[in-house]
Design a protein around this motif. Structure first.
Motif, PDB file in Angstrom:
ATOM      1  N   THR A  27      44.590 -27.015  23.839  1.00 35.63           N
ATOM      2  CA  THR A  27      45.890 -26.541  24.284  1.00 35.63           C
ATOM      3  C   THR A  27      46.899 -26.703  23.147  1.00 35.63           C
ATOM      4  OG1 THR A  27      46.627 -28.691  25.081  1.00 35.63           O
ATOM      5  CG2 THR A  27      45.318 -27.343  26.587  1.00 35.63           C
ATOM      6  N   THR A  28      48.075 -26.170  23.359  1.00 36.68           N
ATOM      7  CA  THR A  28      49.103 -26.263  22.319  1.00 36.68           C
ATOM      8  C   THR A  28      49.567 -27.695  22.109  1.00 36.68           C
ATOM      9  OG1 THR A  28      50.779 -25.747  23.979  1.00 36.68           O
ATOM     10  CG2 THR A  28      49.912 -23.912  22.676  1.00 36.68           C
ATOM     11  N   SER A  29      49.281 -28.571  23.048  1.00 35.65           N
ATOM     12  CA  SER A  29      49.690 -29.960  22.880  1.00 35.65           C
ATOM     13  C   SER A  29      48.823 -30.695  21.868  1.00 35.65           C
ATOM     14  CB  SER A  29      49.652 -30.700  24.219  1.00 35.65           C
ATOM     15  OG  SER A  29      48.329 -30.728  24.725  1.00 35.65           O
ATOM     16  N   ASP A  30      47.641 -30.165  21.583  1.00 37.71           N
ATOM     17  CA  ASP A  30      46.782 -30.760  20.554  1.00 37.71           C
ATOM     18  C   ASP A  30      47.127 -30.130  19.223  1.00 37.71           C
ATOM     19  OD1 ASP A  30      44.807 -30.787  23.202  1.00 37.71           O
ATOM     20  OD2 ASP A  30      44.699 -32.580  21.936  1.00 37.71           O
ATOM     21  N   ASN A  31      48.165 -30.635  18.600  1.00 41.85           N
ATOM     22  CA  ASN A  31      48.736 -29.959  17.445  1.00 41.85           C
ATOM     23  C   ASN A  31      48.204 -30.463  16.117  1.00 41.85           C
ATOM     24  OD1 ASN A  31      50.545 -28.134  16.136  1.00 41.85           O
ATOM     25  ND2 ASN A  31      51.909 -29.856  15.695  1.00 41.85           N
ATOM     26  N   PHE A  32      47.527 -31.599  16.092  1.00 37.80           N
ATOM     27  CA  PHE A  32      47.145 -32.184  14.814  1.00 37.80           C
ATOM     28  C   PHE A  32      45.634 -32.203  14.699  1.00 37.80           C
ATOM     29  CE2 PHE A  32      48.182 -34.057  10.960  1.00 37.80           C
ATOM     30  CZ  PHE A  32      47.540 -35.265  10.742  1.00 37.80           C
ATOM     31  N   MET A  33      45.144 -31.511  13.683  1.00 32.06           N
ATOM     32  CA  MET A  33      43.710 -31.462  13.421  1.00 32.06           C
ATOM     33  C   MET A  33      43.378 -32.366  12.239  1.00 32.06           C
ATOM     34  SD  MET A  33      42.544 -29.543  15.724  1.00 32.06           S
ATOM     35  CE  MET A  33      40.872 -29.543  15.080  1.00 32.06           C
ATOM     36  N   MET A  34      42.283 -33.075  12.340  1.00 29.38           N
ATOM     37  CA  MET A  34      41.953 -34.086  11.344  1.00 29.38           C
ATOM     38  C   MET A  34      40.492 -33.986  10.913  1.00 29.38           C
ATOM     39  SD  MET A  34      43.624 -37.179  13.506  1.00 29.38           S
ATOM     40  CE  MET A  34      42.981 -36.406  14.996  1.00 29.38           C
ATOM     41  N   TRP A  35      40.246 -34.474   9.725  1.00 26.34           N
ATOM     42  CA  TRP A  35      38.898 -34.748   9.255  1.00 26.34           C
ATOM     43  C   TRP A  35      38.798 -36.254   9.009  1.00 26.34           C
ATOM     44  CZ3 TRP A  35      34.895 -31.439   9.222  1.00 26.34           C
ATOM     45  CH2 TRP A  35      35.162 -30.068   9.243  1.00 26.34           C
ATOM     46  N   PHE A  36      37.723 -36.830   9.508  1.00 27.04           N
ATOM     47  CA  PHE A  36      37.364 -38.217   9.243  1.00 27.04           C
ATOM     48  C   PHE A  36      36.004 -38.226   8.557  1.00 27.04           C
ATOM     49  CE2 PHE A  36      40.372 -40.861  11.672  1.00 27.04           C
ATOM     50  CZ  PHE A  36      40.995 -39.906  12.461  1.00 27.04           C
ATOM     51  N   ARG A  37      35.660 -39.343   7.981  1.00 30.14           N
ATOM     52  CA  ARG A  37      34.315 -39.500   7.441  1.00 30.14           C
ATOM     53  C   ARG A  37      33.838 -40.920   7.661  1.00 30.14           C
ATOM     54  NH1 ARG A  37      35.488 -38.880   0.922  1.00 30.14           N
ATOM     55  NH2 ARG A  37      36.557 -40.896   0.596  1.00 30.14           N
ATOM     56  N   GLN A  38      32.523 -41.016   7.757  1.00 33.07           N
ATOM     57  CA  GLN A  38      31.912 -42.324   7.983  1.00 33.07           C
ATOM     58  C   GLN A  38      30.680 -42.456   7.101  1.00 33.07           C
ATOM     59  OE1 GLN A  38      30.959 -43.199  12.086  1.00 33.07           O
ATOM     60  NE2 GLN A  38      31.001 -45.400  11.685  1.00 33.07           N
ATOM     61  N   PRO A  40      27.469 -44.818   5.615  1.00 33.40           N
ATOM     62  CA  PRO A  40      26.567 -45.779   6.260  1.00 33.40           C
ATOM     63  C   PRO A  40      27.104 -47.195   6.181  1.00 33.40           C
ATOM     64  CG  PRO A  40      25.332 -44.247   4.925  1.00 33.40           C
ATOM     65  CD  PRO A  40      26.777 -43.985   4.629  1.00 33.40           C
ATOM     66  N   GLY A  41      27.139 -47.865   7.322  1.00 33.12           N
ATOM     67  CA  GLY A  41      27.584 -49.245   7.375  1.00 33.12           C
ATOM     68  C   GLY A  41      29.081 -49.446   7.269  1.00 33.12           C
ATOM     69  N   LYS A  42      29.838 -48.349   7.281  1.00 33.29           N
ATOM     70  CA  LYS A  42      31.294 -48.456   7.154  1.00 33.29           C
ATOM     71  C   LYS A  42      31.981 -47.848   8.362  1.00 33.29           C
ATOM     72  CE  LYS A  42      31.402 -48.589   2.118  1.00 33.29           C
ATOM     73  NZ  LYS A  42      32.052 -48.043   0.884  1.00 33.29           N
ATOM     74  N   GLU A  43      33.266 -48.124   8.448  1.00 32.37           N
ATOM     75  CA  GLU A  43      34.049 -47.568   9.542  1.00 32.37           C
ATOM     76  C   GLU A  43      34.353 -46.090   9.288  1.00 32.37           C
ATOM     77  OE1 GLU A  43      36.476 -51.598  10.928  1.00 32.37           O
ATOM     78  OE2 GLU A  43      37.529 -49.931   9.969  1.00 32.37           O
ATOM     79  N   ARG A  44      34.721 -45.414  10.358  1.00 35.31           N
ATOM     80  CA  ARG A  44      35.124 -44.018  10.256  1.00 35.31           C
ATOM     81  C   ARG A  44      36.575 -43.965   9.785  1.00 35.31           C
ATOM     82  NH1 ARG A  44      33.463 -40.088  15.116  1.00 35.31           N
ATOM     83  NH2 ARG A  44      31.517 -41.197  14.610  1.00 35.31           N
ATOM     84  N   ASP A  45      36.810 -43.301   8.677  1.00 38.25           N
ATOM     85  CA  ASP A  45      38.119 -43.294   8.044  1.00 38.25           C
ATOM     86  C   ASP A  45      38.743 -41.909   8.046  1.00 38.25           C
ATOM     87  OD1 ASP A  45      36.976 -45.584   5.485  1.00 38.25           O
ATOM     88  OD2 ASP A  45      38.030 -46.022   7.360  1.00 38.25           O
ATOM     89  N   PHE A  46      40.058 -41.906   8.130  1.00 42.41           N
ATOM     90  CA  PHE A  46      40.822 -40.663   8.030  1.00 42.41           C
ATOM     91  C   PHE A  46      40.700 -40.083   6.628  1.00 42.41           C
ATOM     92  CE2 PHE A  46      44.176 -37.703   8.889  1.00 42.41           C
ATOM     93  CZ  PHE A  46      44.915 -37.619   7.731  1.00 42.41           C
ATOM     94  N   VAL A  47      40.534 -38.764   6.560  1.00 41.22           N
ATOM     95  CA  VAL A  47      40.437 -38.069   5.271  1.00 41.22           C
ATOM     96  C   VAL A  47      41.623 -37.130   5.081  1.00 41.22           C
ATOM     97  CG1 VAL A  47      39.087 -36.425   3.912  1.00 41.22           C
ATOM     98  CG2 VAL A  47      37.918 -38.196   5.261  1.00 41.22           C
TER      99      VAL A  47
END
Length: 121
Positions: A27-38, A40-47
């Motif tokens: 919907t239009t309320s979901d305005n922010f699109m993101m890429w993350f990466r993870q 091996p053995g690490k947390e998922r981080d914002f890219v």
């Protein structure tokens, strides 16, 4: 809601890849699109992130100047152009959406499946 990520692969250091995230049902309320990466053995981080309406962009420091996020509104697709890839960029990359500009996994509302990016030295 469906986010479909694609475009990963095995490349050599210095090469480029473009990831795609096909979006449907948001919907239009979901305005922010993101890429993350993870990695091996690490947390998922914002890219990287981008607002659908204003196309305002945000990047993690580790990818600034090398990665570019963009969108094609007509195709409902978000892209991540990755240049000058390094072995430390190796990870599973995920696209996600949120209602507002934010950079955490807990703030994301919807997730796509991951796509593997492997950069050999």
């Amino acid at each position: 809601v469906q986010l479909q990520a694609s475009g990963g692969g095995l490349v050599q250091a210095g090469d480029s890849l473009r990831l795609s995230c096909a979006v449907s049902g948001l919907t239009t309320s979901d305005n922010f699109m993101m890429w993350f990466r993870q990695a091996p053995g690490k947390e998922r981080d914002f890219v990287a992130g981008l607002t659908w309406r204003e196309a305002k962009k945000r990047y993690a420091d580790s990818v600034k100047g090398r990665f570019t996020i963009s969108r094609d509104s007509a195709k409902n697709t978000v892209y991540l152009q990755m240049n000058s890839l390094k072995p430390e960029d190796t990870a599973v990359y995920y696209c996600a959406s949120s209602r507002e500009v934010q950079f955490t996994t807990t703030g994301a509302r919807f997730w796509g499946q991951g796509t593997q990016v492997t950069v050999s030295s």
